[in-house]
Design an enzyme around this catalytic site. Structure first.
Site, short mmCIF file in Angstrom:
data_model
loop_
_atom_site.label_atom_id
_atom_site.label_comp_id
_atom_site.label_asym_id
_atom_site.label_seq_id
_atom_site.Cartn_x
_atom_site.Cartn_y
_atom_site.Cartn_z
N ASP A 173 35.36 33.90 30.79
CA ASP A 173 36.22 33.21 29.81
C ASP A 173 35.48 32.03 29.19
OD1 ASP A 173 38.38 34.95 30.40
OD2 ASP A 173 38.80 33.80 32.21
N HIS A 200 43.06 34.30 34.77
CA HIS A 200 42.23 35.24 34.01
C HIS A 200 43.06 36.41 33.49
CE1 HIS A 200 38.81 37.44 32.58
NE2 HIS A 200 39.17 38.49 33.31
N1 NAD Z 1 36.87 38.98 36.32
C1 NAD Z 1 36.50 39.40 35.12
O1 NAD Z 1 36.25 38.58 34.23
C2 NAD Z 1 36.33 40.86 34.84
C3 NAD Z 1 35.60 41.27 33.72
C4 NAD Z 1 35.44 42.63 33.50
C5 NAD Z 1 36.02 43.56 34.35
N2 NAD Z 1 36.72 43.12 35.43
C6 NAD Z 1 37.30 44.08 36.38
O2 NAD Z 1 36.29 44.57 37.25
C7 NAD Z 1 36.69 45.84 37.79
C8 NAD Z 1 35.54 46.84 37.70
O3 NAD Z 1 35.25 47.14 36.35
P1 NAD Z 1 34.11 48.21 35.98
O4 NAD Z 1 34.05 48.27 34.52
O5 NAD Z 1 32.88 47.95 36.76
O6 NAD Z 1 34.79 49.54 36.54
P2 NAD Z 1 34.07 50.93 36.95
O7 NAD Z 1 35.12 51.95 37.11
O8 NAD Z 1 32.95 51.20 36.01
O9 NAD Z 1 33.41 50.58 38.36
C9 NAD Z 1 34.18 50.34 39.49
C10 NAD Z 1 33.39 50.81 40.69
O10 NAD Z 1 34.17 50.52 41.85
C11 NAD Z 1 33.96 51.59 42.74
N3 NAD Z 1 35.03 51.62 43.75
C12 NAD Z 1 36.31 52.03 43.62
N4 NAD Z 1 36.95 51.91 44.79
C13 NAD Z 1 36.06 51.38 45.66
C14 NAD Z 1 36.12 51.03 47.03
N5 NAD Z 1 37.23 51.19 47.76
N6 NAD Z 1 35.02 50.53 47.61
C15 NAD Z 1 33.88 50.36 46.90
N7 NAD Z 1 33.75 50.70 45.60
C16 NAD Z 1 34.84 51.20 45.00
C17 NAD Z 1 33.93 52.83 41.87
O11 NAD Z 1 33.33 53.93 42.54
C18 NAD Z 1 33.11 52.32 40.69
O12 NAD Z 1 31.73 52.56 40.88
C19 NAD Z 1 37.92 46.24 37.01
O13 NAD Z 1 39.07 45.97 37.78
C20 NAD Z 1 37.89 45.33 35.79
O14 NAD Z 1 39.17 45.10 35.26
C21 NAD Z 1 36.88 41.80 35.68
O1 LMR Z 2 39.73 42.73 29.81
C1 LMR Z 2 39.57 43.29 30.89
O2 LMR Z 2 40.39 44.10 31.35
C2 LMR Z 2 38.32 43.03 31.68
C3 LMR Z 2 38.04 41.60 31.92
O3 LMR Z 2 39.06 40.96 32.61
C4 LMR Z 2 37.64 40.85 30.68
O4 LMR Z 2 38.10 39.73 30.49
O5 LMR Z 2 36.82 41.38 29.91
#
Ligand code: NAD
Ligand code: LMR
Length: 339
Positions: A173, A200
Site C-alpha cells: 500500500d 489492507h
Molecule cells: N498482502 C498483500 O499486499 C497481498 C498482495 C498480493 C496478494 N496477496 C495475497 O497473497 C495470496 C497469494 O497470492 P498469489 O498470487 O501468490 O496466489 P497463487 O495462487 O499464485 O499462489 C498461492 C500458492 O499457495 C500455495 N498453497 C495453497 N495452499 C497451501 C498450503 N496449505 N500450504 C502451502 N502452500 C499452499 C499454492 O499451491 C500456490 O502455489 C493471496 O491470498 C493474495 O490475495 C496479498
Molecule cells: O488486491 C488483491 O487482492 C491482492 C493484494 O491484496 C493487493 O493489494 O494487490
C-alpha cells in the site's frame, strides 16, 4: 597491551559473533505461487539471507532447484508437501513469510477469499507455532485484516503468542501510495514516503497525504485516495481472472523481510508500515492496526501513533476503524469455532 594470543582469541570471538548474528534462515510457505516464486528469487539475491527454505503443496523442490543455481552464497532447499517437510522447512527460521492462499478474481473482495484462505493460514500457523514459535511471522495471504488475527489466535491457543513478532504485510500500500503521487506530481517515487495506516482492503487503507509534504485537493485528492485504496483491484482487473498483484507484492514482501533482517542485525531507525497487534485503537475495539512501526532485534520495537491528520483523513479513518473491527472479529471467531 594485548598479547598476540589474546588478540587472536578476540578476533575468533568477534568472527563467531558476527557470523552467528548474520546467519538468517528465511522460510516461504506458498513458495511456488505467483508471489512465492519472485519473492523467493529476491530473497536469494539478498546477502542477509543465509538459508532459504521453500515450502508449497506443489512444486517447491523444483522452484528451489531452479533458484538454487543463482550464484549467491545462500543455501536453498525445497521441502516436500508433507507434515515433516513443513516442519523441517520451519525449524530454525528467523522469518516465515506466508503468501499461501488463493488470489482474487474480478468482482471479488478480499473478504471473499476468507472461506478458502482462513483454514490454509490457520493450518500453516499451527505448524509455525509448533516448529518456529520464535520466528517473525509475515502474513501476506488475504484477507490480511482477518488472517493476522487468525494467526494470533492459533499462537495464543498454543501458548506461544508474541505480539512483537506477528506482522501483516501492508508494504504494498505504501509502495503504491508513493508511486501514484509521483505520477501526479512528476517526482521520483524513491523520494516519496507516504504514510498509510489502517488495514489492507479497500476503505481500511488510509493514506495520510497531509503528513508527506505533498498536497492535493478536491476531486484530485479523492481520486488519489481511491486509487491507493483500490490499487489491488486495478491489477486484478488487468489480469482478468489470472490472479492479483504478484511481482509488486514480491518486491514489497522482500523489502519488509530485508527491513526486519537489518533491524535484527542492529541497524537503528528501521521503520516500516505494518498491521500489528496495536494499542492505538483498542479502546474502540480494534485490536490490530497498521501504522509506521520501528523494527528491532525483538521484532516490533515501537508503534508510531497516527499523528496529526486533517478532518478529511479523520473521516476516512472512522470508516476504516468500523470495517476493521468486523474483519478482525471474523478472524478471531473463525479460530474459536474451528480450532
Ligand atoms: N498482502 C498483500 O499486499 C497481498 C498482495 C498480493 C496478494 N496477496 C495475497 O497473497 C495470496 C497469494 O497470492 P498469489 O498470487 O501468490 O496466489 P497463487 O495462487 O499464485 O499462489 C498461492 C500458492 O499457495 C500455495 N498453497 C495453497 N495452499 C497451501 C498450503 N496449505 N500450504 C502451502 N502452500 C499452499 C499454492 O499451491 C500456490 O502455489 C493471496 O491470498 C493474495 O490475495 C496479498
Ligand atoms: O488486491 C488483491 O487482492 C491482492 C493484494 O491484496 C493487493 O493489494 O494487490
Amino acid at each position: 597491551m594485548f598479547s598476540a594470543r589474546q588478540i587472536f582469541a578476540q578476533v575468533q570471538r568477534r568472527g563467531f559473533a558476527a557470523s552467528a548474528r548474520q546467519s538468517s534462515k528465511v522460510t516461504v510457505l506458498g513458495a511456488a505461487g505467483g508471489i512465492g516464486q519472485p519473492l523467493s528469487l529476491l530473497l536469494k539475491l539478498n546477502p542477509r539471507v543465509t538459508k532459504l527454505a521453500l515450502y508449497d503443496i506443489r512444486l517447491a523442490p523444483g522452484v528451489a532447484a531452479d533458484i538454487g543455481h543463482i550464484n549467491t552464497q545462500s543455501e536453498v532447499r525445497g521441502y516436500d508437501a508433507t507434515p515433516s517437510g513443513l516442519a523441517d522447512a520451519l525449524k530454525g527460521a528467523e522469518i516465515v513469510l506466508i503468501p499461501a492462499g488463493v488470489p482474487r478474481k474480478p468482482g471479488m473482495t478480499r473478504d471473499d477469499l476468507f472461506n478458502t484462505n482462513a483454514s490454509i493460514v490457520r493450518d500453516l500457523a499451527k505448524a509455525a507455532a509448533d516448529h518456529a514459535p520464535e520466528a517473525n511471522i509475515l502474513i501476506i495471504a488475504n484477507p490480511v485484516n482477518s488472517t493476522v488475527p487468525i494467526t494470533a489466535e492459533v499462537f495464543k491457543a498454543k501458548g506461544v503468542y508474541n505480539p512483537k513478532r506477528l506482522f501483516g504485510v501492508t508494504t504494498l500500500d505504501v509502495v503504491r501510495a508513493s508511486r501514484f503521487i509521483s505520477q501526479i506530481k512528476n517526482t521520483d517515487p524513491a523520494n516519496e514516503n507516504i504514510t498509510v495506516v489502517g488495514g489492507h482492503s479497500g476503505a481500511t487503507i488510509v493514506p495520510l497525504l497531509s503528513q508527506s509534504g505533498q498536497n492535493l485537493t478536491g476531486e484530485q485528492l479523492d481520486q488519489y485516495v481511491h486509487r491507493v485504496q483500490f490499487g489491488g483491484d486495478e491489477v486484478v482487473q488487468a489480469k482478468d481472472g489470472a490472479g492479483s498483484a504478484t511481482l509488486s507484492m514480491a518486491m514489497a514482501g522482500a523489502r519488509f523481510a530485508e527491513s526486519l533482517l537489518k533491524a535484527a542485525q542492529g541497524q537503528k531507525n528501521v521503520i516500516e508500515p505494518t498491521f500489528v497487534d496495536s494499542p492505538l485503537y483498542k479502546d474502540q475495539g480494534v485490536e490490530y492496526f497498521a501504522s509506521n512501526v520501528e523494527l528491532g532485534p525483538n521484532g516490533v520495537e515501537k508503534i508510531h501513533p497516527v499523528g496529526k491528520i486533517t478532518d478529511h483523513e479523520q473521516k476516512l479513518l472512522d470508516v476504516c476503524l468500523k470495517d476493521l473491527a468486523g474483519n478482525i472479529n471474523k478472524g478471531v471467531k473463525f479460530v474459536k469455532e474451528n480450532p
